[in-house]
Design an enzyme around this catalytic site. Structure first.
Site, PDB file in Angstrom:
ATOM      1  N   ALA A 179       0.868  -1.246   0.040  1.00 56.07           N
ATOM      2  CA  ALA A 179      -0.170   0.198   0.176  1.00 56.07           C
ATOM      3  C   ALA A 179       0.794   1.937  -0.189  1.00 56.07           C
ATOM      4  O   ALA A 179       2.169   1.135   0.445  1.00 56.07           O
ATOM      5  CB  ALA A 179      -0.737   0.261   0.765  1.00 56.07           C
ATOM      6  N   LYS A 180       0.553   2.654  -0.597  1.00 58.88           N
ATOM      7  CA  LYS A 180       0.998   3.709  -0.529  1.00 58.88           C
ATOM      8  C   LYS A 180       0.382   4.681  -0.588  1.00 58.88           C
ATOM      9  O   LYS A 180      -0.794   4.747  -0.629  1.00 58.88           O
ATOM     10  CB  LYS A 180       1.425   4.229  -2.550  1.00 58.88           C
ATOM     11  CG  LYS A 180       2.145   4.886  -2.459  1.00 58.88           C
ATOM     12  CD  LYS A 180       2.677   4.737  -4.138  1.00 58.88           C
ATOM     13  CE  LYS A 180       3.179   6.669  -4.383  1.00 58.88           C
ATOM     14  NZ  LYS A 180       2.212   7.614  -4.657  1.00 58.88           N
TER      15      LYS A 180
END
Lengths: 264, 264, 264, 264, 264
Positions: free
Chosen positions: C176-177
């Site tokens: 996840a960014k």
């Protein structure tokens, strides 16, 4: 963007696209002063000029008239379009599939994307489908990159045109067709934003020979790869003469003055 | 547009399409004065007249009645339609696939496009699918080209009808069915805008014999290829007589007067 | 989430993704101070640094420039994106298919999901398609998890960022960014919410070397797996130096101070 | 419309369809006075009566209970439906595919079309898919033809019911199920508008034996092919007796009086 | 509904589903008092209890953690879900396909339908696809049947819950998961409306041991087949003890009192 310098629609790294989709986009009104041009054959004839690297038309015109010109004209099938009877947010119906374009003999395809329209998402996804399918047939893809829509009506500001060329590069176009941003510096910046992708100017409505050629000269000076032009050619009394001049300016990189003189 | 002069729905370059899709588009009200015509067989009988090159009906009528007439009538399957109970922007449900039309024995297909409607984009994309599929079966495609919608309610202005024929040409139709633009000159311009594509006039609501035949005469004079007619034939007491007269006007290019006289 | 520690975009369990999709998302304006970076080659050159585990670009940039760098750079193909000309609820056009990403040589794919947008449902379903297709090619999937929309404009509150990482885990992302939630504790909680899934911080707009590296140090301390960074690298005069420093902070888990000193 | 007189759901050219989709369309409230009928087996038992040519239920009821009755009951699978919890324009979810209907053993299928609804276009296109697929399996198609929507709430005016039967004919239904238009003449006109297609009356909410049978008598007199009935059968204490009477009225064309007397 | 008593998710005709999709539906906030449960492994451990017939999670949790528990836990893959950041009418993104659920090892699938939502039509059609595909793999289908939407916000009235179970039966679910309608009689009616289909109560937010077990006792007394529970198990300090008690109440049909005593 993939390498397209060997494509038939490119000559010496440049392109001159003769467009005649006005019957759909604007309606018969664009032919008011040149009613004989309502017959698409007349414009296909014009497109046999050596300066023209491709003729851009909609599907119906292509299937009806291209068979008689396939030896002398390269076909750029425009894949979407809209009538101007319609009053919604800028959008464009995909009226031709890649497969059908290939059947009719297309050498390249064209696709309008209205960046900033409420339909941008949908248009970009339709562009994706066309683009990836075109790649399977090695067809160059020209994006009519026209930011337009809610709060951005037909904008030709420098920042908008630079965004237009960049958007085309980011989405995979091989050539971006954009409006003239008003001056050579702005055009030059738009070309820089396009990286290695080719940029052609959209011809716009008819102007005088000198005014038109000067703009093309500026565009070429700015590093662009040519022109997509309709009315400024086929609305003229002598389309051949202006094509002779355009050939000088685009491929020989002559000035507008020199080109006009040479073709008088 | 592809060459369709050898198609069964064309006779000497002309067409007379007998249409009976009113039960869907207008409802039973169109049959109030001719209740016996609610039985589709009666209109199929009329369509066996030599002047009629095709009968245009919706899918349900075709699958129910065409099997008894397939030797004597050419079927033009109308692929979309809407009831007039519906109150939205002009739109039309695609109620029949090309494959099903072929199964039922269609010789051609018909498709409504409401240019200018808020549903133009969607309708044009549906037309694309039908058009490209029809090409695989060599079925001529007739476009009911009816600009209509927000700010353009059922318009028959000359400029609108010319745009209607052009739009049909640009999108690939073989025949455009359009309303009469009010005078012969306007019709002539609309025909010119269509290039080599055929144009037929939409018959409209019932008028007197003379008025109707005169309009058809004007339309043929204007270079159109014929007529798509419903109520002006099957709402008449003697459909055969008016078809005899239409045969004169359309294929023999007789005047309305001469045709009326000959069929008295 | 599947095990990706052996994937080329991971080094010692960590990742440093160099992103350059700003031309699409923000437009040329992000390049105003560094016009030479409009040429994507310059950023691909930067991406050859050992600290960079992948370069994230849009389809057009990838097909145009990646062929020259495929031996030295790992490609993270961003699959969706939107221009900022558009004024609707947060949404993102899927402009590249998994198949095309594979053709161009992608080592991983990236996908934006705007949780909380009126388009969340649609985006999550598009993510599903991309995710399941990516699994067939064993491509790691990075989610740009950016809660945003009606009543939640570009939110970086701790609870929002924790929800962002959890949402990515629940939907199947491998990394996840997310944006920095303001402090190390909040980042640590966001990492905990992600379970065994990797979390990388989104670099954001350019700040001073120390400020930037300190934030990265906090992020690594908080248990995150690295960084996805664009402007804070390629808008700098010397991208190599900041990458040298980032290599220290991310892979060697050095302090910002030590890293700066070591790279002076 | 195709010939269906040899279909199992037709007996001597007539049909009596026992419907029990009220659990979905109206909810448990329709079973308040007959709670034992919440068990679908009870209604399937009723459907074994010789007068009943088909039982119409939704997918879940069919897959759960039809296996025990497949030797004694013909299954009419209703393909769409909506709960009455929903407050939008009339619409109906397609909750069963033709393929699944075939798997469960359907002898025919049913489909609601709300002509005049803002969803008419979409429903007609869904009907097309179901209709054409049903043809591949030779399954008769019954249209619940219920004009309804913005400005036309649950209308049973004569003109509306005539339009309803015609619309079903035009779109390809084999049987139209319509509401009673209030008198025999109106019903007779609706039957005429249907051409050779069969029309059955929709039973409606429970009334007295005599009132109900008289209406059925009028409907049969008007040329209709029977009845689709739910509450007027299974909400009764003795469904068998009313079915005995309906058998007289529908297949023997007895009067309501005679039928009541015979079944006392 | 098809027979599922031999399915691994059923034990003696009953089911106890442990659900942990709260990270998506509610966000990390549900874990505030039990932060260690943010690690899905902890809840999978709990699910190895003999009383638990299936664990319900979203795709990402399943692919990340189920491989370690596939010998000891039955997987119920929840196929749709939505974050509570989103503010639209109740809707749920289909974030996992049946094929992917099968790949990950699912023993059953779960699907939310918000009857009465403006998205009911679309959700029911998505349910159809999932249901028919699940049948191909013999996967039991659990419907989270939650009437909700415009004018019906999270309703637990008796009539609503009875409609919820009936709707699940009519659409083909094998088990309906519904909220508790407030008293045993209402629950009993909801079970009756479900015919032969199984009904399980949705556990809801955490209450005291006695209160919770009493409700479950009432539910079992009312003829329901068990429980789908999340917070009332894994938010507890000792999930094993409450599962021991639930085992007594559900499978042995003990009273809450007896179950509590036995597990002290």
């Amino acid at each position: 963007m993939i390498p397209i310098d060997d494509s038939p629609i490119v000559r010496d790294g440049k392109s001159l696209i003769l467009a005649m989709d006005h019957g759909l986009e604007h309606g018969p009104v664009d032919f008011e002063d040149v009613p004989e041009k309502l017959d698409p054959s007349t414009v296909f004839e014009t497109a046999t000029h050596d300066a023209v690297t491709a003729m851009a038309v909609q599907k119906g015109i292509a299937e009806g008239y291209y068979p008689s010109y396939e030896d002398d004209v390269n076909l750029l099938m425009k894949l979407n379009g809209t009538s101007n009877l319609w009053m919604g947010e800028p959008d464009s119906a995909v009226n031709c599939s890649i497969e059908y374009a290939v059947d009719v003999g297309a050498d390249a395809v064209g696709f309008t994307v209205y960046g900033g329209s409420n339909h941008e998402i949908e248009m970009v996804e339709e562009f994706r489908d066309a683009h990836e399918r075109a790649r399977e047939y090695d067809l160059p893809v020209v994006m009519w990159s026209y930011p337009r829509g809610q709060g951005l009506k037909n904008d030709t500001k420098p920042g908008t045109i630079s965004y237009a060329t960049r958007l085309a590069l980011e989405l995979g176009a091989d050539i971006a067709k954009v409006k003239y941003p008003g001056n050579k510096n702005a055009m030059s910046h738009a070309v820089t934003c396009a990286g290695d992708m080719k940029v052609v100017m959209s011809g716009g409505s008819k102007t005088s020979d000198y005014e038109f050629l000067s703009q093309v000269e500026a565009v070429i000076d700015a590093g662009a790869s040519g022109l997509a032009v309709g009315r400024n050619v086929w609305q003229r009394e002598d389309p051949t003469r202006i094509l002779d001049a355009l050939e000088q300016v685009i491929y020989e990189e002559e000035t507008a003055d020199a080109a006009l003189e040479a073709t008088e």
